[in-house]
Design a protein around this motif. Structure first.
Motif, short mmCIF file in Angstrom:
data_model
loop_
_atom_site.label_atom_id
_atom_site.label_comp_id
_atom_site.label_asym_id
_atom_site.label_seq_id
_atom_site.Cartn_x
_atom_site.Cartn_y
_atom_site.Cartn_z
N SER A 92 0.83 -1.21 0.00
CA SER A 92 0.00 0.00 0.00
C SER A 92 0.86 1.25 0.00
O SER A 92 0.53 2.25 -0.64
N ALA A 93 2.00 1.19 0.70
CA ALA A 93 2.92 2.33 0.72
C ALA A 93 3.56 2.53 -0.65
O ALA A 93 3.70 3.66 -1.13
N LEU A 94 3.93 1.43 -1.30
CA LEU A 94 4.56 1.53 -2.62
C LEU A 94 3.59 2.11 -3.64
O LEU A 94 3.97 2.92 -4.49
N THR A 95 2.32 1.70 -3.54
CA THR A 95 1.30 2.24 -4.45
C THR A 95 1.14 3.74 -4.26
O THR A 95 1.06 4.51 -5.24
N TYR A 96 1.10 4.16 -3.00
CA TYR A 96 0.95 5.60 -2.71
C TYR A 96 2.17 6.38 -3.22
O TYR A 96 2.02 7.41 -3.88
N GLN A 97 3.36 5.90 -2.90
CA GLN A 97 4.57 6.59 -3.30
C GLN A 97 4.73 6.62 -4.82
O GLN A 97 5.22 7.60 -5.39
N LEU A 98 4.28 5.56 -5.48
CA LEU A 98 4.37 5.47 -6.93
C LEU A 98 3.62 6.63 -7.60
O LEU A 98 4.08 7.20 -8.59
N ASN A 99 2.48 6.98 -7.03
CA ASN A 99 1.66 8.05 -7.60
C ASN A 99 2.27 9.44 -7.42
O ASN A 99 1.84 10.40 -8.05
N ARG A 103 6.41 9.81 -14.17
CA ARG A 103 6.17 8.56 -14.88
C ARG A 103 7.48 7.81 -15.21
O ARG A 103 7.55 6.58 -15.08
N GLU A 104 8.51 8.56 -15.60
CA GLU A 104 9.75 7.91 -16.02
C GLU A 104 10.52 7.28 -14.85
O GLU A 104 11.44 6.47 -15.06
N SER A 108 11.71 2.02 -12.21
CA SER A 108 12.91 1.74 -11.41
C SER A 108 12.57 1.72 -9.91
O SER A 108 13.14 0.92 -9.15
N TYR A 109 11.62 2.58 -9.51
CA TYR A 109 11.22 2.60 -8.10
C TYR A 109 10.60 1.28 -7.68
O TYR A 109 10.99 0.68 -6.67
N ILE A 110 9.64 0.80 -8.44
CA ILE A 110 8.94 -0.42 -8.06
C ILE A 110 9.85 -1.63 -8.18
O ILE A 110 9.76 -2.59 -7.40
N GLN A 111 10.77 -1.61 -9.15
CA GLN A 111 11.74 -2.71 -9.28
C GLN A 111 12.65 -2.78 -8.06
O GLN A 111 12.92 -3.87 -7.53
N GLU A 112 13.11 -1.62 -7.61
CA GLU A 112 13.99 -1.57 -6.44
C GLU A 112 13.32 -2.17 -5.21
O GLU A 112 13.89 -3.00 -4.50
N HIS A 113 12.09 -1.73 -4.96
CA HIS A 113 11.42 -2.19 -3.74
C HIS A 113 10.86 -3.60 -3.88
O HIS A 113 10.77 -4.33 -2.88
N ALA A 114 10.52 -4.01 -5.09
CA ALA A 114 10.08 -5.39 -5.32
C ALA A 114 11.22 -6.36 -5.03
O ALA A 114 11.00 -7.45 -4.46
N LEU A 115 12.44 -5.99 -5.41
CA LEU A 115 13.60 -6.82 -5.12
C LEU A 115 13.80 -6.98 -3.61
O LEU A 115 14.17 -8.06 -3.13
#
Length: 308
Positions: A92-99, A103-104, A108-115
């Motif tokens: 939920s935090a990643l979704t909020y921060q993503l917004n 866009r560019e 990379s943000y979601i890849q970093e935290h998904a790892l």
């Protein structure tokens, strides 16, 4: 990069100094323009001061994730609530921060935290810095309590209030209620055009903000210390942390001398005219005993603290 604590101390001590300047003080009723400007400035200080506390909670929590990641304890031996927070609850935090990102930068943000989330299934895990306090714009008293509960702290706000009282930072008041009142004051200052924040409220918040930050840090640091030590009772038996686990020393300027106090003992442990010497020796003793040490300046305002 300065630590969360260093940034916070600098900002709150600056706040304390700013409330005493003429620009934010009311003058005679006839000086309407000055008083209107002073009111607007005080409202701004109310907003910024609370934001500084929120920023500390966010940054200190991120630092904590890095500290836990360096522990030798396995991920499955972390407190169960912390395991949940660091895996699926962090989404939920990643979704909020993503917004909030351009866009560019999103991929990379979601890849970093998904790892980092994926790494929790390996011996060398790395927890996301956005595990706590990043799922919404503001930090609530509930969020602060939930962070500490994830570190096996029992009834967090009560423990924080007890430590603050023992340190002499508050008079036995509930830090949870203090935090909620400050949040309401911030909201009013930011969104009510006619709001008028009294200078005394801002001055009082300086002490309250230090009380909340220090006690939050003390309990969080004590839990991390037990993880670093791979403490059996904490890691495997689920033993809770409370205010009794946080012993402390303070350094204060009393009767023209710098004095070191152990716990809430009214009698000084050491006294000296040389603050540097007293502080260095007090820190050495605090380190040996794994204590919190809080230093106050000559006016009685917190100048530093360390969780050793």
């Amino acid at each position: 990069m300065p630590s969360a604590k260093a940034d916070f101390i600098d900002r709150i001590r600056c706040l304390d100094a700013s409330i005493d300047i003429d620009s934010v003080q009311n003058r005679a009723l006839t000086e309407k323009q000055h008083n209107s400007i002073a009111r607007m400035l005080r409202n701004g200080l109310a907003v910024v001061s609370f934001a500084s506390l929120e920023d500390f909670i966010k940054k200190r929590s991120s630092e904590a994730m890095a500290e836990v990641s360096r522990c030798t304890i396995s991920f499955t031996e972390l407190p169960e609530k912390l395991q949940r927070a660091a895996t699926y609850e962090v989404l939920s935090a990643l979704t909020y921060q993503l917004n909030l990102l351009d866009r560019e930068d999103r991929a990379s943000y979601i890849q970093e935290h998904a790892l980092k989330i994926s790494s929790t299934a390996t011996p060398n895990f790395e927890l996301s810095s956005h595990t706590f306090a990043h799922s919404q714009a503001n930090v609530s008293n509930t969020v602060i309590g939930e962070i500490l509960k994830c570190f096996n702290v029992d009834d967090p706000w009560r423990q924080m209030s007890q430590i603050a009282s023992d340190l002499g930072l508050t008079s036995g008041l509930s830090l949870s209620e203090i935090f909620k009142s400050a949040s309401i004051r911030r909201h009013k200052a930011a969104h009510v055009a006619g709001a008028d924040t009294p200078p005394t409220d801002i001055k009082q918040f300086v002490k309250e903000a230090f009380a909340i930050a220090i006690t939050f840090d003390a309990l969080l640091s004590k839990a991390i210390q037990k993880m670093i030590e791979n403490d059996d009772d904490f890691a495997r038996n689920g033993i809770k942390i409370n205010s009794n686990n946080v012993s402390f020393r303070t350094i204060r300027f009393i009767d023209g001398k710098w004095k070191e106090y152990k716990g809430d003992n009214a009698r000084a442990f050491r006294a000296s005219d040389d603050l540097d010497v007293l502080s260095r020796n007090a820190r050495r003793r605090a380190l040996a005993s794994k204590e919190l040490i809080v230093e106050f300046d000559q006016s009685g305002l917190v100048s530093s603290w360390e969780c050793l």
